[in-house]
Design an enzyme around this catalytic site. Sequence first.
Site, PDB file in Angstrom:
ATOM      1  N   SER A 254      58.208  31.205 -65.223  1.00 16.04           N
ATOM      2  CA  SER A 254      58.022  31.218 -66.594  1.00 16.04           C
ATOM      3  C   SER A 254      58.265  29.675 -67.474  1.00 16.04           C
ATOM      4  O   SER A 254      58.102  29.858 -68.211  1.00 16.04           O
ATOM      5  CB  SER A 254      59.100  32.145 -67.206  1.00 16.04           C
ATOM      6  OG  SER A 254      60.511  31.075 -66.380  1.00 16.04           O
ATOM      7  N   LYS A 299      66.830  33.353 -72.785  1.00 11.44           N
ATOM      8  CA  LYS A 299      66.364  32.490 -73.002  1.00 11.44           C
ATOM      9  C   LYS A 299      65.840  31.116 -74.596  1.00 11.44           C
ATOM     10  O   LYS A 299      66.207  30.243 -74.387  1.00 11.44           O
ATOM     11  CB  LYS A 299      65.065  31.745 -72.440  1.00 11.44           C
ATOM     12  CG  LYS A 299      64.766  32.276 -71.385  1.00 11.44           C
ATOM     13  CD  LYS A 299      63.721  32.365 -70.623  1.00 11.44           C
ATOM     14  CE  LYS A 299      63.415  31.876 -68.851  1.00 11.44           C
ATOM     15  NZ  LYS A 299      62.517  32.890 -68.072  1.00 11.44           N
TER      16      LYS A 299
END
Length: 365
Positions: A254, A299
Amino acid sequence: MKQFIPVIELDDFCMEGRTNVKNKRTGLLYAILLLIIVAAFIPLPFYITRPGEAHTLNPIVDVDEGDENDTSTLMLTTIQMGPANIYSYAWAFLRDYEEILPKETVRYSHESENEFNVRQVHLMDTSQQNAIAVAFREAGKPHSWIYKGIYVLSVFPDMPAEGVLEAGDRIISIDGRSVTSSKQMTDYVQAKKPGSRITVAFTRDKKKYEKIVQLRAFAELGGKSGLGISLADDRALKSDPKVTLKADDIGGPSAGLMFSLEIYDQLVEEDLAAGLKIAGTGTIAPDGTVGRIGGIVQKVVAADRAGAQFFFAPDDKLPAGRTDVKTNYEEAKKAAEDIGTSMVIVPVQTFSEAVDYLRNLSASK
């Protein structure tokens, strides 16, 4: 005649009784304490995820003779994830932005904990190599691919390769013939008759091994032969200038987008996002496409805690008819609204879009 009753014996009985009660209570407390400790080591079929950190990329990414005068701060974001026990499960249930995931949504059904970790490391390595290639192509810098072998991601239980190959092995030849792609190896093995024996040469911990494996027919392959392993091509990128990435503690793919932006920012003379703090997430494909990731809500929380001003989120395309799923961008935007942050959520589909956005930001200052 008076009967003499020794008082001392009654006192002894009382003291003995009190001692027995005390011992029972102590034993019960020890039993409860032991139960509490044991419960912490009993795994549940779940994983717990929570917000991780936003890591500044400049100390992680080093481009030889790269521009070190940039004033922008580019950050990759992470989540913390681990197997659940009864206490972490209860804690996650009560806290915001901690998520409980069934094990089957995180690991493949045949995958061990070690194989899962090996897959995450390989995904991170592939992400880094793709990031370098994308950034160098955008900057017009020379680069080329070096083939390293075939990477074993996992070995299926009760299959021919079990006990011979392990996750993390690199297959370099079959029957003395070097193999240059996982497809080439698969085609060679499937062309053999079930029951045939092949010699597999591979490396493990920098040592070379050769083992004989007897092939088996697989119904899933229409009766063709197989080893019972999942594979991936293992390549490394050779670039000029050389790029070094120090991200050993970070797994998964990611961080690809943010790696590519930091590499590009060091390659070019311009200060890509002068004075700004930019966080983000998203996989990066060799053609520069930004892909969907998991844990984007956490996140966003991590980026906000780190003081990021802008956050890049994949604006992924959903399958036709899927109205029960939101894009990463939609999830990130909703999370930003929920936590009341002033951080701007920016949708991106390609690396070039992210670069153009940063250039426009810098020009508008």
